[in-house]
Motif scaffolding. Structure first.
Motif, short mmCIF file in Angstrom:
data_model
loop_
_atom_site.label_atom_id
_atom_site.label_comp_id
_atom_site.label_asym_id
_atom_site.label_seq_id
_atom_site.Cartn_x
_atom_site.Cartn_y
_atom_site.Cartn_z
N UNK A 63 0.82 -1.20 0.00
CA UNK A 63 0.00 0.00 0.00
C UNK A 63 0.86 1.26 0.00
N UNK A 64 0.36 2.29 -0.64
CA UNK A 64 1.03 3.60 -0.68
C UNK A 64 -0.07 4.64 -0.79
N UNK A 65 0.33 5.92 -0.85
CA UNK A 65 -0.68 6.96 -1.01
C UNK A 65 -0.17 8.06 -1.93
N UNK A 67 -1.17 11.74 -4.24
CA UNK A 67 -1.98 12.93 -3.98
C UNK A 67 -3.36 12.93 -4.65
N UNK B 27 7.94 11.46 -1.25
CA UNK B 27 8.44 12.38 -2.27
C UNK B 27 7.44 13.51 -2.43
N UNK B 28 7.89 14.61 -2.98
CA UNK B 28 6.97 15.69 -3.30
C UNK B 28 5.98 15.25 -4.36
N UNK B 35 2.29 15.38 -1.27
CA UNK B 35 3.29 14.37 -0.94
C UNK B 35 2.83 12.99 -1.40
N UNK B 36 3.76 12.23 -1.92
CA UNK B 36 3.52 10.82 -2.21
C UNK B 36 4.06 10.04 -1.01
N UNK B 37 3.23 9.26 -0.37
CA UNK B 37 3.69 8.45 0.77
C UNK B 37 4.05 7.07 0.23
N UNK B 38 5.32 6.73 0.30
CA UNK B 38 5.79 5.48 -0.28
C UNK B 38 5.53 4.31 0.67
N UNK B 39 5.61 3.08 0.17
CA UNK B 39 5.19 1.93 0.99
C UNK B 39 5.82 1.84 2.38
N UNK B 42 4.06 4.35 4.44
CA UNK B 42 2.62 4.10 4.52
C UNK B 42 2.33 2.93 5.47
N UNK B 46 -0.21 2.90 8.53
CA UNK B 46 -1.24 1.87 8.71
C UNK B 46 -1.20 1.29 10.11
N UNK B 155 -3.18 13.02 5.61
CA UNK B 155 -4.13 12.01 6.05
C UNK B 155 -4.28 12.15 7.56
#
Lengths: 468, 468
Positions: A63-65, A67, B27-28, B35-39, B42, B46, B155
């Motif tokens: 899982x990731x997130x 924008x 990452x931006x 922001x991109x939340x990488x695994x 994330x 969780x 989030x």
């Protein structure tokens, strides 16, 4: 007692709205087509999430997130994609008190933004496959909203993967289809589905192949419960997701995407619900057993607490309802409306005779059970009810499906339920004609029920129906 | 081996950015400040969600979901609220291909839209308390974004409750503060916090009381880890959340709201991280034990699989790293960077001598362990490391905090760490002066460390610091 709901046979859409409202599942939001998901329905969605999340992770997906807001220009990079989604976009034009130089769209889906990052993260064949999933909200403006089924904002999971070869991408899209979606929908939701390939006309905007799972609602209409797409190299080329293969050659990756959403809650209601409300499959139900105190006393309250401890200890999800200032009848009807599989009704007389009344929402009926053997009885009833819902839904789907030999027959049959017709009798022109009658080819399936890789395979069968 | 990261002592912000980037946490995003939340990160979020969600539900709160898009007019109904949030709003002006009659804002927080629905759902004192929470994304436009700490989208969970009396609302806001947030942050994250009351100047826009938990970062700055607000009757009056009390009189409800967000991930990095990267508290860590195969062989692979089965069976979260085509050193450094508490390194020689090398990220050091006693050793090490992180963070916070007797001293001390000063020496004017120096009163606390109900209580202590 008069029913709280419009009977299904009288007016199915009115019945659906009644269930959504009377069981306090959802309400319209303030912005057009949006929805407030109330606790009873949200708990159902949480259980769906937990079960699917486990299955998705079992396939090695992380899982990731990404924008919510995507530059409009990203969508334009894949021609079919932007054409498909343009009419539904919500656009942010100002932020932080200033007009934006480039408008931002609220994601209708995230292929484009995820493509941008995959291009950064993938360099070598060693970085593949890259398997990502996100749980998120998306916005697609709806002109004809319907709670859970079509809402301007909905919640979903969207998986996005990149692969070194077409075969690997295809295998993965199909693995998710069967091992995650089909398994979850049949085993947990107890909803039988026809699993097949979408026609070119019904394909996801930007995909080369769209696989789907179609459920049959109690009114004979179809509902797409989930989809899995092969995107070929379309997005990889648009976003330059490239890698050096083992031989040192530069190549474009092959990507997939796949999703299921809060629509499934709507499907669940329309497959299992009856004139008394929702019926939740025991494996899914957030509350499997509601213990209702009929009339309070020290002995009753003590027995109820003991029951809760015993059932919880056995891993059964139960809730105690001791709000005896609300009439018992109303509380019982509420549990029924909300589809709680089992009620245990407990009053002073029950406790005095060392028993509890076990009431079954799915199989129907009630019977007194000795307090000493409640857990075993409950476990047995839950297992039986899961199976019963599955069998009822399967019988319903079978009874709604008619084999036909011509397009005219297909139109007639599909106005009542599902028509099953040789795909060779339909073709592109036939499909257009059906669309003109508000019917769609839901999917194509091989004679043996397996999922084709192309609509050009010989002897395919098409399922035609009205759809939500 | 030269460090991959800028040392903390050299440039703390650069160290932070290095950890975020080298450990592949985030990452931006393409839109400003997103922001991109990488695994890797994330998975941490969780775990935070799961732990907090359980504690929140234990307090009788139900999860629900409210729409992302809120009519602009809703925000205007509470004067302080709109003033506080206006500069940060992202505004949707067109949707579905048409300009909207009324612009929609993307929720910066949901008091207003939830207030609208609470007003419908609350009629009688029997409907109270109404206890709701949602997990959602929110957007607040950031001019000076920093990964996890200040991002234009983040989030979070936001709880919203309505109560029949001021006392009940207050008690609930404080219950969440202590029993959910303080407990989670201290017991799971191993982050010591100062729990107190915000001054009027630092209060949430629309609240009567804001309680908060402040953590001390390794550079001496403060980070607000969570907040809980009493909203008095402000929102109840603006949205007409009214009820009939037991005596038949119509009254306005008392509401609260409370939240924690992905900021906590940033706090976690800055409290526990060191020059080799992240250090995750074992109770939180998505992967507690990484089993690294040094060099593969049938015996090694068999022993590794056995280890995974044994540790998983004991409820320990472990992952097998058998990517022996990547140099062992790089894999070990990666596990270190990402803060995995324990590495078990396994090669042919280890298996031949029936042992495995246990390497500890938090306590440091490595030692060979007999394969037969790995689970016990790992369990012991994890428990010890959780405690160790807590003690180190506590010692750091204590060493950063200085008691001062004047505003001038407070300025000096707070430029290095935290200043603890009698609130009577600060007051409104002193607070303004501090703000002019980029310092803030983080919170007010009673002499005995407990949380005051008003800033007018005598003998309060103020914590002054720079803050993220």
């Amino acid at each position: 007692m008069p029913s709280l709901l419009t009977p299904q046979s009288e007016n199915f859409p009115a019945w659906y709205q009644d269930v959504v409202s009377k069981a306090e599942l959802a309400e319209s939001g303030p912005a057009r087509g949006t929805m407030v998901i109330r606790p009873t329905a949200y708990a159902v969605w949480e259980r769906m999430q937990a079960a699917m999340d486990g299955l998705i992770k079992d396939e090695g997906v992380d899982n990731a997130y990404f924008p919510l807001l995507i530059p409009e220009s990203y969508l334009r990079r894949e021609a079919e994609h932007v054409e498909g989604f343009s009419p539904e976009l919500a656009v942010v034009t100002s932020a932080g008190g200033k007009n934006l130089e480039e408008p931002l769209v609220i994601r209708p889906t995230s292929e484009t933004v995820i493509g941008e990052y995959m291009a950064k993260w993938v360099q070598s064949y060693r970085d593949l496959p890259l398997l990502l999933n996100q749980w998120a909200n998306v916005v697609r403006w709806e002109m004809r909203p319907r709670m859970f089924l079509r809402t301007s904002e909905f919640l979903w999971q969207e998986g996005h993967t990149a692969h070194a070869t077409e075969d690997d991408g295809r295998a993965f899209a199909r693995r998710i289809l069967h091992r995650v979606y089909e398994r979850f929908i049949t085993e947990v939701l107890a909803v039988p589905v026809t699993v097949g390939l979408k026609t070119a006309r019904e394909r996801f905007a930007g995909a080369t192949h769209t696989y789907c799972l179609e459920g049959c609602m109690r009114d004979g209409k179809a509902l797409q419960m989930g989809t899995s797409h092969e995107l070929g190299q379309n997005f990889a080329k648009a976003f330059n997701i490239g890698f050096t293969d083992a031989g040192g050659t530069q190549q474009h990756a092959w990507t997939t995407s796949w999703g299921t959403s809060t629509r499934m809650v709507g499907g669940l209601i329309m497959v299992h619900g009856d004139d008394n409300g929702l019926r939740l499959p025991p494996k899914l139900a957030p509350v499997q057993v509601q213990i209702l105190i009929v009339k309070d006393s020290d002995a009753v309250s003590q027995a109820a607490r003991k029951l809760v401890a015993e059932l919880s200890g056995a891993g059964i999800r139960c809730r105690l309802d001791d709000r005896t200032d609300t009439p018992f009848g109303r509380r019982a009807v509420n549990a029924e409306l909300r589809g709680v599989p089992i009620r245990l009704e407990l009053g002073p007389r029950d406790v005095a005779s060392d028993q509890v009344m076990l009431v079954r929402r799915i199989k129907g009926g009630k019977e007194p059970i000795a307090l000493g053997s409640v857990t075993a009885s409950v476990e047995e009833a839950l297992a039986e009810d899961q199976k019963l819902l599955w069998e009822q839904a399967k019988a319903l789907k079978a009874s709604q499906t008619v084999d036909v030999e011509s397009l005219d027959e297909a139109v007639d049959a599909a106005n009542e339920g599902w028509a099953r017709i040789p795909w060779s009798l339909v073709g592109e022109d036939g499909e257009k004609m059906l669309n003109g009658q508000a019917l769609t080819v839901r999917c194509l399936v091989r004679q043996d029920g397996s999922v084709p890789e192309s609509e050009n395979e010989p002897d395919l069968v098409a399922y035609v129906a009205r759809a939500y």
